[in-house]
Design a protein around this motif. Structure first.
Motif, PDB file in Angstrom:
ATOM      1  N   ASP A   2     -85.743  69.997 107.634  1.00 40.71           N
ATOM      2  CA  ASP A   2     -84.796  71.110 107.550  1.00 40.71           C
ATOM      3  C   ASP A   2     -85.337  72.178 106.592  1.00 40.71           C
ATOM      4  O   ASP A   2     -86.338  71.979 105.912  1.00 40.71           O
ATOM      5  CB  ASP A   2     -83.405  70.628 107.138  1.00 40.71           C
ATOM      6  CG  ASP A   2     -83.325  70.110 105.706  1.00 40.71           C
ATOM      7  OD1 ASP A   2     -84.300  70.242 104.939  1.00 40.71           O
ATOM      8  OD2 ASP A   2     -82.271  69.567 105.353  1.00 40.71           O
ATOM      9  N   TYR A   3     -84.660  73.332 106.578  1.00 39.06           N
ATOM     10  CA  TYR A   3     -85.173  74.448 105.789  1.00 39.06           C
ATOM     11  C   TYR A   3     -85.240  74.127 104.307  1.00 39.06           C
ATOM     12  O   TYR A   3     -86.224  74.466 103.645  1.00 39.06           O
ATOM     13  CB  TYR A   3     -84.354  75.731 106.011  1.00 39.06           C
ATOM     14  CG  TYR A   3     -84.854  76.824 105.098  1.00 39.06           C
ATOM     15  CD1 TYR A   3     -86.091  77.407 105.324  1.00 39.06           C
ATOM     16  CD2 TYR A   3     -84.127  77.204 103.972  1.00 39.06           C
ATOM     17  CE1 TYR A   3     -86.587  78.371 104.460  1.00 39.06           C
ATOM     18  CE2 TYR A   3     -84.619  78.169 103.108  1.00 39.06           C
ATOM     19  CZ  TYR A   3     -85.852  78.744 103.356  1.00 39.06           C
ATOM     20  OH  TYR A   3     -86.352  79.683 102.489  1.00 39.06           O
ATOM     21  N   LYS A   4     -84.230  73.495 103.750  1.00 33.31           N
ATOM     22  CA  LYS A   4     -84.223  73.215 102.299  1.00 33.31           C
ATOM     23  C   LYS A   4     -85.408  72.335 101.918  1.00 33.31           C
ATOM     24  O   LYS A   4     -86.053  72.565 100.887  1.00 33.31           O
ATOM     25  CB  LYS A   4     -82.901  72.582 101.858  1.00 33.31           C
ATOM     26  CG  LYS A   4     -81.791  73.600 101.700  1.00 33.31           C
ATOM     27  CD  LYS A   4     -82.176  74.597 100.624  1.00 33.31           C
ATOM     28  CE  LYS A   4     -81.136  75.679 100.475  1.00 33.31           C
ATOM     29  NZ  LYS A   4     -81.581  76.776  99.623  1.00 33.31           N
ATOM     30  N   TRP A  41     -86.237  81.233 108.883  1.00 35.93           N
ATOM     31  CA  TRP A  41     -85.364  80.161 108.400  1.00 35.93           C
ATOM     32  C   TRP A  41     -84.016  80.086 109.114  1.00 35.93           C
ATOM     33  O   TRP A  41     -83.336  79.065 109.030  1.00 35.93           O
ATOM     34  CB  TRP A  41     -85.184  80.268 106.898  1.00 35.93           C
ATOM     35  CG  TRP A  41     -84.405  81.450 106.437  1.00 35.93           C
ATOM     36  CD1 TRP A  41     -84.865  82.710 106.224  1.00 35.93           C
ATOM     37  CD2 TRP A  41     -83.021  81.467 106.125  1.00 35.93           C
ATOM     38  NE1 TRP A  41     -83.846  83.526 105.809  1.00 35.93           N
ATOM     39  CE2 TRP A  41     -82.696  82.774 105.734  1.00 35.93           C
ATOM     40  CE3 TRP A  41     -82.023  80.500 106.138  1.00 35.93           C
ATOM     41  CZ2 TRP A  41     -81.414  83.139 105.361  1.00 35.93           C
ATOM     42  CZ3 TRP A  41     -80.742  80.861 105.764  1.00 35.93           C
ATOM     43  CH2 TRP A  41     -80.458  82.178 105.381  1.00 35.93           C
ATOM     44  N   GLU A  44     -83.409  78.253 115.197  1.00 39.19           N
ATOM     45  CA  GLU A  44     -83.192  76.845 115.544  1.00 39.19           C
ATOM     46  C   GLU A  44     -83.950  76.563 116.829  1.00 39.19           C
ATOM     47  O   GLU A  44     -83.575  77.095 117.876  1.00 39.19           O
ATOM     48  CB  GLU A  44     -81.693  76.576 115.717  1.00 39.19           C
ATOM     49  CG  GLU A  44     -81.353  75.140 115.938  1.00 39.19           C
ATOM     50  CD  GLU A  44     -81.797  74.198 114.820  1.00 39.19           C
ATOM     51  OE1 GLU A  44     -82.354  73.153 115.146  1.00 39.19           O
ATOM     52  OE2 GLU A  44     -81.593  74.521 113.639  1.00 39.19           O
ATOM     53  N   PRO A  45     -85.035  75.840 116.784  1.00 38.66           N
ATOM     54  CA  PRO A  45     -85.620  75.187 115.607  1.00 38.66           C
ATOM     55  C   PRO A  45     -86.345  76.194 114.706  1.00 38.66           C
ATOM     56  O   PRO A  45     -86.655  77.311 115.127  1.00 38.66           O
ATOM     57  CB  PRO A  45     -86.604  74.182 116.210  1.00 38.66           C
ATOM     58  CG  PRO A  45     -86.994  74.767 117.533  1.00 38.66           C
ATOM     59  CD  PRO A  45     -85.791  75.531 118.019  1.00 38.66           C
ATOM     60  N   LEU A  46     -86.584  75.749 113.475  1.00 38.15           N
ATOM     61  CA  LEU A  46     -87.307  76.572 112.510  1.00 38.15           C
ATOM     62  C   LEU A  46     -88.692  76.919 113.040  1.00 38.15           C
ATOM     63  O   LEU A  46     -89.276  76.164 113.812  1.00 38.15           O
ATOM     64  CB  LEU A  46     -87.486  75.807 111.193  1.00 38.15           C
ATOM     65  CG  LEU A  46     -86.262  75.509 110.363  1.00 38.15           C
ATOM     66  CD1 LEU A  46     -86.637  74.586 109.212  1.00 38.15           C
ATOM     67  CD2 LEU A  46     -85.656  76.796 109.827  1.00 38.15           C
TER      68      LEU A  46
END
Length: 116
Positions: A2-4, A41, A44-46
């Motif tokens: 995920d982005y984080k 960011w 979706e998807p990244l």
């Protein structure tokens, strides 16, 4: 990823900073003022764009459909990776490290030394 988690990984590189010079949708990660990663960011998807050795960039594009020439970048030196799960995470981590190292290698000696 995920982005984080991706953001934490990129900011974990020595001297890395996060900026938004192209607007709020493009997270740009730099070292000594030079970009080594750009993340779409909010997609979706990244998608992440990374600097690559030209020969390796071409080879990866032939193997993985999720790796394309860099979006809005020099197509010889940048790849955009869609994080749809088809590119092994270990390869993605290797590509991130290679991008960072290529950018650091191009810095002036004093800038490289300041990174430690």
């Amino acid at each position: 990823m995920d982005y984080k988690a991706l953001e934490g990984l990129l900011l974990g590189k020595k001297g890395a900073v996060l900026e938004y010079p192209f607007g709020p949708d493009a997270a740009v990660f730099k070292v000594a003022g030079k970009m080594f990663a750009l993340v779409a960011w909010q997609e979706e998807p990244l998608r992440i764009t990374l600097k690559s050795d030209p020969g390796e960039a071409d080879e990866l594009r032939r193997i993985f459909s999720a790796i394309q020439p860099g979006y809005y970048m020099n197509k010889n030196h940048w790849n955009t990776v869609t994080l749809d799960g088809s590119v092994p995470q270990e390869l993605l981590l290797t590509m991130i490290e290679a991008s960072y190292r290529l950018v650091v290698k191009g810095l002036r000696k004093a800038e490289r030394e300041a990174l430690g």
